[in-house]
Design a protein around this motif. Structure first.
Motif, PDB file in Angstrom:
ATOM      1  N   ILE A 168       0.870  -1.176   0.000  1.00 51.05           N
ATOM      2  CA  ILE A 168       0.000   0.000   0.000  1.00 51.05           C
ATOM      3  C   ILE A 168       0.902   1.219   0.000  1.00 51.05           C
ATOM      4  O   ILE A 168       1.696   1.419   0.925  1.00 51.05           O
ATOM      5  CB  ILE A 168      -0.912   0.021   1.234  1.00 51.05           C
ATOM      6  CG1 ILE A 168      -1.760  -1.251   1.303  1.00 51.05           C
ATOM      7  CG2 ILE A 168      -1.818   1.257   1.218  1.00 51.05           C
ATOM      8  CD1 ILE A 168      -2.441  -1.445   2.646  1.00 51.05           C
ATOM      9  N   LYS A 169       0.805   2.048  -1.044  1.00 52.49           N
ATOM     10  CA  LYS A 169       1.661   3.216  -1.177  1.00 52.49           C
ATOM     11  C   LYS A 169       0.908   4.455  -0.688  1.00 52.49           C
ATOM     12  O   LYS A 169      -0.073   4.874  -1.312  1.00 52.49           O
ATOM     13  CB  LYS A 169       2.115   3.394  -2.624  1.00 52.49           C
ATOM     14  CG  LYS A 169       2.953   2.228  -3.145  1.00 52.49           C
ATOM     15  CD  LYS A 169       3.559   2.519  -4.508  1.00 52.49           C
ATOM     16  CE  LYS A 169       4.686   3.514  -4.405  1.00 52.49           C
ATOM     17  NZ  LYS A 169       5.382   3.703  -5.701  1.00 52.49           N
ATOM     18  N   LEU A 170       1.354   5.030   0.406  1.00 50.67           N
ATOM     19  CA  LEU A 170       0.725   6.227   0.953  1.00 50.67           C
ATOM     20  C   LEU A 170       1.054   7.425   0.078  1.00 50.67           C
ATOM     21  O   LEU A 170       2.214   7.662  -0.281  1.00 50.67           O
ATOM     22  CB  LEU A 170       1.222   6.490   2.376  1.00 50.67           C
ATOM     23  CG  LEU A 170       0.902   5.430   3.438  1.00 50.67           C
ATOM     24  CD1 LEU A 170       1.531   5.834   4.759  1.00 50.67           C
ATOM     25  CD2 LEU A 170      -0.596   5.261   3.590  1.00 50.67           C
ATOM     26  N   ASP A 171       0.034   8.198  -0.250  1.00 57.10           N
ATOM     27  CA  ASP A 171       0.242   9.401  -1.058  1.00 57.10           C
ATOM     28  C   ASP A 171       1.176  10.365  -0.332  1.00 57.10           C
ATOM     29  O   ASP A 171       1.117  10.542   0.894  1.00 57.10           O
ATOM     30  CB  ASP A 171      -1.107  10.076  -1.322  1.00 57.10           C
ATOM     31  CG  ASP A 171      -0.956  11.297  -2.197  1.00 57.10           C
ATOM     32  OD1 ASP A 171      -0.623  11.129  -3.377  1.00 57.10           O
ATOM     33  OD2 ASP A 171      -1.154  12.418  -1.693  1.00 57.10           O
ATOM     34  N   MET A 172       2.050  11.021  -1.097  1.00 58.62           N
ATOM     35  CA  MET A 172       3.080  11.872  -0.503  1.00 58.62           C
ATOM     36  C   MET A 172       2.509  13.050   0.291  1.00 58.62           C
ATOM     37  O   MET A 172       3.141  13.552   1.222  1.00 58.62           O
ATOM     38  CB  MET A 172       4.014  12.406  -1.600  1.00 58.62           C
ATOM     39  CG  MET A 172       3.366  13.308  -2.610  1.00 58.62           C
ATOM     40  SD  MET A 172       4.575  13.912  -3.823  1.00 58.62           S
ATOM     41  CE  MET A 172       5.027  12.395  -4.666  1.00 58.62           C
ATOM     42  N   GLN A 173       1.296  13.480  -0.023  1.00 64.96           N
ATOM     43  CA  GLN A 173       0.734  14.621   0.685  1.00 64.96           C
ATOM     44  C   GLN A 173       0.483  14.317   2.158  1.00 64.96           C
ATOM     45  O   GLN A 173       0.479  15.223   2.990  1.00 64.96           O
ATOM     46  CB  GLN A 173      -0.573  15.065   0.008  1.00 64.96           C
ATOM     47  CG  GLN A 173      -1.098  16.409   0.458  1.00 64.96           C
ATOM     48  CD  GLN A 173      -0.117  17.551   0.192  1.00 64.96           C
ATOM     49  OE1 GLN A 173       0.639  17.514  -0.776  1.00 64.96           O
ATOM     50  NE2 GLN A 173      -0.128  18.567   1.043  1.00 64.96           N
ATOM     51  N   LEU A 174       0.296  13.057   2.492  1.00 67.34           N
ATOM     52  CA  LEU A 174       0.066  12.690   3.889  1.00 67.34           C
ATOM     53  C   LEU A 174       1.258  13.060   4.768  1.00 67.34           C
ATOM     54  O   LEU A 174       1.084  13.467   5.921  1.00 67.34           O
ATOM     55  CB  LEU A 174      -0.232  11.197   3.997  1.00 67.34           C
ATOM     56  CG  LEU A 174      -1.465  10.684   3.245  1.00 67.34           C
ATOM     57  CD1 LEU A 174      -1.553   9.177   3.372  1.00 67.34           C
ATOM     58  CD2 LEU A 174      -2.731  11.346   3.741  1.00 67.34           C
ATOM     59  N   LEU A 175       2.473  12.928   4.245  1.00 67.09           N
ATOM     60  CA  LEU A 175       3.659  13.281   5.025  1.00 67.09           C
ATOM     61  C   LEU A 175       3.726  14.775   5.315  1.00 67.09           C
ATOM     62  O   LEU A 175       4.330  15.201   6.298  1.00 67.09           O
ATOM     63  CB  LEU A 175       4.926  12.872   4.283  1.00 67.09           C
ATOM     64  CG  LEU A 175       5.198  11.384   4.120  1.00 67.09           C
ATOM     65  CD1 LEU A 175       6.481  11.173   3.326  1.00 67.09           C
ATOM     66  CD2 LEU A 175       5.299  10.703   5.472  1.00 67.09           C
ATOM     67  N   ARG A 176       3.107  15.565   4.442  1.00 63.86           N
ATOM     68  CA  ARG A 176       3.163  17.013   4.591  1.00 63.86           C
ATOM     69  C   ARG A 176       2.025  17.546   5.448  1.00 63.86           C
ATOM     70  O   ARG A 176       2.011  18.715   5.813  1.00 63.86           O
ATOM     71  CB  ARG A 176       3.159  17.655   3.210  1.00 63.86           C
ATOM     72  CG  ARG A 176       4.506  17.473   2.507  1.00 63.86           C
ATOM     73  CD  ARG A 176       4.353  17.231   1.007  1.00 63.86           C
ATOM     74  NE  ARG A 176       5.674  16.985   0.405  1.00 63.86           N
ATOM     75  CZ  ARG A 176       6.315  15.804   0.426  1.00 63.86           C
ATOM     76  NH1 ARG A 176       5.745  14.771   1.041  1.00 63.86           N
ATOM     77  NH2 ARG A 176       7.490  15.653  -0.131  1.00 63.86           N
ATOM     78  N   GLU A 177       1.060  16.695   5.763  1.00 67.61           N
ATOM     79  CA  GLU A 177      -0.073  17.087   6.593  1.00 67.61           C
ATOM     80  C   GLU A 177      -0.312  16.024   7.674  1.00 67.61           C
ATOM     81  O   GLU A 177      -1.411  15.481   7.795  1.00 67.61           O
ATOM     82  CB  GLU A 177      -1.322  17.251   5.727  1.00 67.61           C
ATOM     83  CG  GLU A 177      -1.179  18.310   4.636  1.00 67.61           C
ATOM     84  CD  GLU A 177      -2.375  18.354   3.697  1.00 67.61           C
ATOM     85  OE1 GLU A 177      -3.174  17.376   3.699  1.00 67.61           O
ATOM     86  OE2 GLU A 177      -2.510  19.342   2.963  1.00 67.61           O
ATOM     87  N   LEU A 202       4.215   1.476   2.188  1.00 67.09           N
ATOM     88  CA  LEU A 202       5.310   2.240   1.592  1.00 67.09           C
ATOM     89  C   LEU A 202       4.912   3.711   1.560  1.00 67.09           C
ATOM     90  O   LEU A 202       3.805   4.044   1.138  1.00 67.09           O
ATOM     91  CB  LEU A 202       5.604   1.731   0.182  1.00 67.09           C
ATOM     92  CG  LEU A 202       6.786   2.322  -0.601  1.00 67.09           C
ATOM     93  CD1 LEU A 202       7.277   1.327  -1.644  1.00 67.09           C
ATOM     94  CD2 LEU A 202       6.446   3.647  -1.288  1.00 67.09           C
ATOM     95  N   ALA A 203       5.799   4.592   1.997  1.00 66.05           N
ATOM     96  CA  ALA A 203       5.535   6.037   1.969  1.00 66.05           C
ATOM     97  C   ALA A 203       6.290   6.672   0.813  1.00 66.05           C
ATOM     98  O   ALA A 203       7.503   6.484   0.667  1.00 66.05           O
ATOM     99  CB  ALA A 203       5.951   6.681   3.286  1.00 66.05           C
ATOM    100  N   GLU A 204       5.561   7.425  -0.012  1.00 66.89           N
ATOM    101  CA  GLU A 204       6.154   8.140  -1.137  1.00 66.89           C
ATOM    102  C   GLU A 204       6.503   9.576  -0.738  1.00 66.89           C
ATOM    103  O   GLU A 204       5.984  10.112   0.228  1.00 66.89           O
ATOM    104  CB  GLU A 204       5.168   8.193  -2.306  1.00 66.89           C
ATOM    105  CG  GLU A 204       4.740   6.846  -2.845  1.00 66.89           C
ATOM    106  CD  GLU A 204       3.774   6.999  -4.000  1.00 66.89           C
ATOM    107  OE1 GLU A 204       4.216   6.803  -5.141  1.00 66.89           O
ATOM    108  OE2 GLU A 204       2.604   7.332  -3.773  1.00 66.89           O
ATOM    109  N   GLY A 205       7.381  10.185  -1.516  1.00 66.64           N
ATOM    110  CA  GLY A 205       7.646  11.610  -1.360  1.00 66.64           C
ATOM    111  C   GLY A 205       8.490  11.970  -0.158  1.00 66.64           C
ATOM    112  O   GLY A 205       8.403  13.095   0.344  1.00 66.64           O
ATOM    113  N   ILE A 206       9.336  11.072   0.316  1.00 62.69           N
ATOM    114  CA  ILE A 206      10.199  11.368   1.462  1.00 62.69           C
ATOM    115  C   ILE A 206      11.385  12.210   0.994  1.00 62.69           C
ATOM    116  O   ILE A 206      12.228  11.737   0.222  1.00 62.69           O
ATOM    117  CB  ILE A 206      10.681  10.068   2.136  1.00 62.69           C
ATOM    118  CG1 ILE A 206       9.481   9.297   2.707  1.00 62.69           C
ATOM    119  CG2 ILE A 206      11.695  10.372   3.233  1.00 62.69           C
ATOM    120  CD1 ILE A 206       9.847   7.952   3.313  1.00 62.69           C
ATOM    121  N   GLU A 207      11.429  13.447   1.446  1.00 63.52           N
ATOM    122  CA  GLU A 207      12.472  14.364   1.016  1.00 63.52           C
ATOM    123  C   GLU A 207      13.438  14.740   2.133  1.00 63.52           C
ATOM    124  O   GLU A 207      14.504  15.313   1.870  1.00 63.52           O
ATOM    125  CB  GLU A 207      11.846  15.626   0.423  1.00 63.52           C
ATOM    126  CG  GLU A 207      11.016  15.346  -0.823  1.00 63.52           C
ATOM    127  CD  GLU A 207      10.422  16.609  -1.429  1.00 63.52           C
ATOM    128  OE1 GLU A 207      10.614  17.695  -0.845  1.00 63.52           O
ATOM    129  OE2 GLU A 207       9.783  16.500  -2.487  1.00 63.52           O
TER     130      GLU A 207
END
Length: 418
Positions: A168-177, A202-207
């Motif tokens: 399950i790939k979590l949308d990257m916006q979740l990390l920002r909110e 899996l978390a996407e968009g980890i910067e």
């Protein structure tokens, strides 16, 4: 490069790769393959590339091309067999045969690579029957399935049980909110599903390192993003330091929804008039709340899908990820955004009245079978059962998916971004 036709004919796309890592150890799990069009052309970005192919009716061919080019690039690197490769798939490609010139490389990938095919919420909502058949075939090859962009659309949560993803790939916006109520609801639903199914998050968009820490608090064990590496060519050598597990999907239940539920729940006899209130109650569940569920219904005959019912289902479909109304004479799309089908007089579903609701936190199914009475319509008798057992409800719902025809696609561009 003169136009999109020439680009597709020449198979003139390239693939870049972004690493996927274990968040606890930093070990390399694999890579996601991301498509790019020729530099210096209007089709370099995946959004523009697929929009142009869609406009000329060659989207599915382009999808096959992108996957074949990705596989060819991977195989040329002679990778570690323990690496896992995430590759996107467009919704309708499963219904179109592979072009002859790409068949050999697709077959080579089937036998030599560990592939996870990524699908999105819109893939299921657009063509659930095709996607179910495709994922079943992929799993028969030993490949995995990932549900992408979970949380970007509320409907993705309700659709997880239908795809039964390995990842399950979590949308990257979740990390920002991370403190938003929507994020909390998504994380809770995904965590509960993953715990029960064995799926990996899996978390996407980890910067940043902070993003990585936040991802772990959300239950993610794998990360992807610029913090670990930007999309680019494959490094050499390509070797894994950890292996992603695949899960065993549940077997598809045989029979109709009534048969599936009646094997496990007591059956009672009552009149159509009495069943109407239960049916309306479940439909009301489907139209309520910020996390819209799936609604699948069988009406026996098209005449029972009245104008008032049609208006209700159109309203529900405007907010729900998947709505279907099946009945003789209803056709493939009985109302805008509502899936249907065409079946004959001898189809076993013709004798059933079913209302099935599946959401992130609720599940219910009313299944009934006509006993064949004549006389006033409202006094016709049915054998029925009602269940809120989530696994049983999902089994009944999945049994309906093969009947559903595709509906018109909403032109979203999610599957090949990156």
């Amino acid at each position: 490069m003169h136009d999109i036709h020439e680009l597709i004919d020449r198979r003139a796309v390239t693939t870049v790769f972004q690493p996927l890592v274990d968040l606890a150890t930093g070990d390399l799990i694999g890579y996601e393959a991301l498509t790019r069009g020729p530099e210096g052309t209007p089709w370099h970005t995946p959004d523009a590339l697929f929009a142009a192919a869609r406009a000329v009716g060659r989207e599915t061919e382009l999808d096959w091309v992108c996957r074949a080019v990705a596989f060819r690039t991977i195989l040329a690197a002679d990778p570690d067999p323990d690496l896992t490769w995430f590759v996107n798939m467009e919704p309708m490609a499963s219904r179109v045969p592979c072009p002859d010139d790409l068949a050999d490389i697709i077959e080579a990938a089937r036998t030599r690579l560990r592939i996870v095919t990524e699908v999105t919420e819109r893939s299921i909502a657009q063509d659930p029957a095709g996607l179910l058949a495709a994922t079943t075939a992929l799993r028969s090859r030993g490949w995995g399935v990932a549900l992408d962009d979970v949380g970007a659309d509320p409907g993705s949560l309700a659709l997880m049980p239908f795809i039964h993803p390995d990842v399950i790939k979590l949308d990257m916006q979740l990390l920002r909110e991370p403190d938003e109520p929507h994020t909390a609801r998504v994380v809770a639903a995904v965590g509960a599903y993953a715990e029960g199914s064995g799926a990996v998050i899996l978390a996407e968009g980890i910067e940043t390192a902070r993003h990585a820490l936040t991802a772990r608090t959300m239950g993610a064990t794998i990360g992807q993003g610029w913090h670990f590496g930007r999309p680019g060519p494959l490094p050499a050598p390509v070797a894994a330091t950890a292996r992603l597990p695949f899960i065993e999907p549940p077997a598809l239940s045989t029979g109709t929804p009534f048969e599936i539920v009646a094997r496990r729940r007591p059956v009672t006899r009552t009149t159509k008039d009495s069943l109407m209130a239960m049916s309306r109650h479940l439909e009301a569940l489907a139209g309520d709340g910020s996390e819209p569920p799936v609604l699948l219904s069988c009406f026996q005959e098209g005449r029972h899908f009245t104008p008032a019912t049609s208006r209700r289902y159109i309203r529900i479909a405007s907010n729900s990820p998947l709505v279907a109304a099946l009945g003789t004479g209803l056709g493939n799309e009985p109302a805008p955004g509502v899936h249907g089908t065409t079946f004959g007089a001898d189809d076993p579903l013709r004798g059933e009245w079913n209302v099935i609701v599946v959401g992130p936190h609720r599940a219910a199914a009313l299944v009934a079978r006509d006993v064949g009475d004549e006389g006033p319509d409202q006094q016709r008798r049915f054998d029925f059962a009602l269940t809120h057992d989530r696994a049983l409800v999902v089994a009944a719902a999945r049994a309906l998916l093969p009947w559903l025809a595709p509906v018109a696609a909403v032109p979203l561009l999610l599957a090949h971004t990156g």
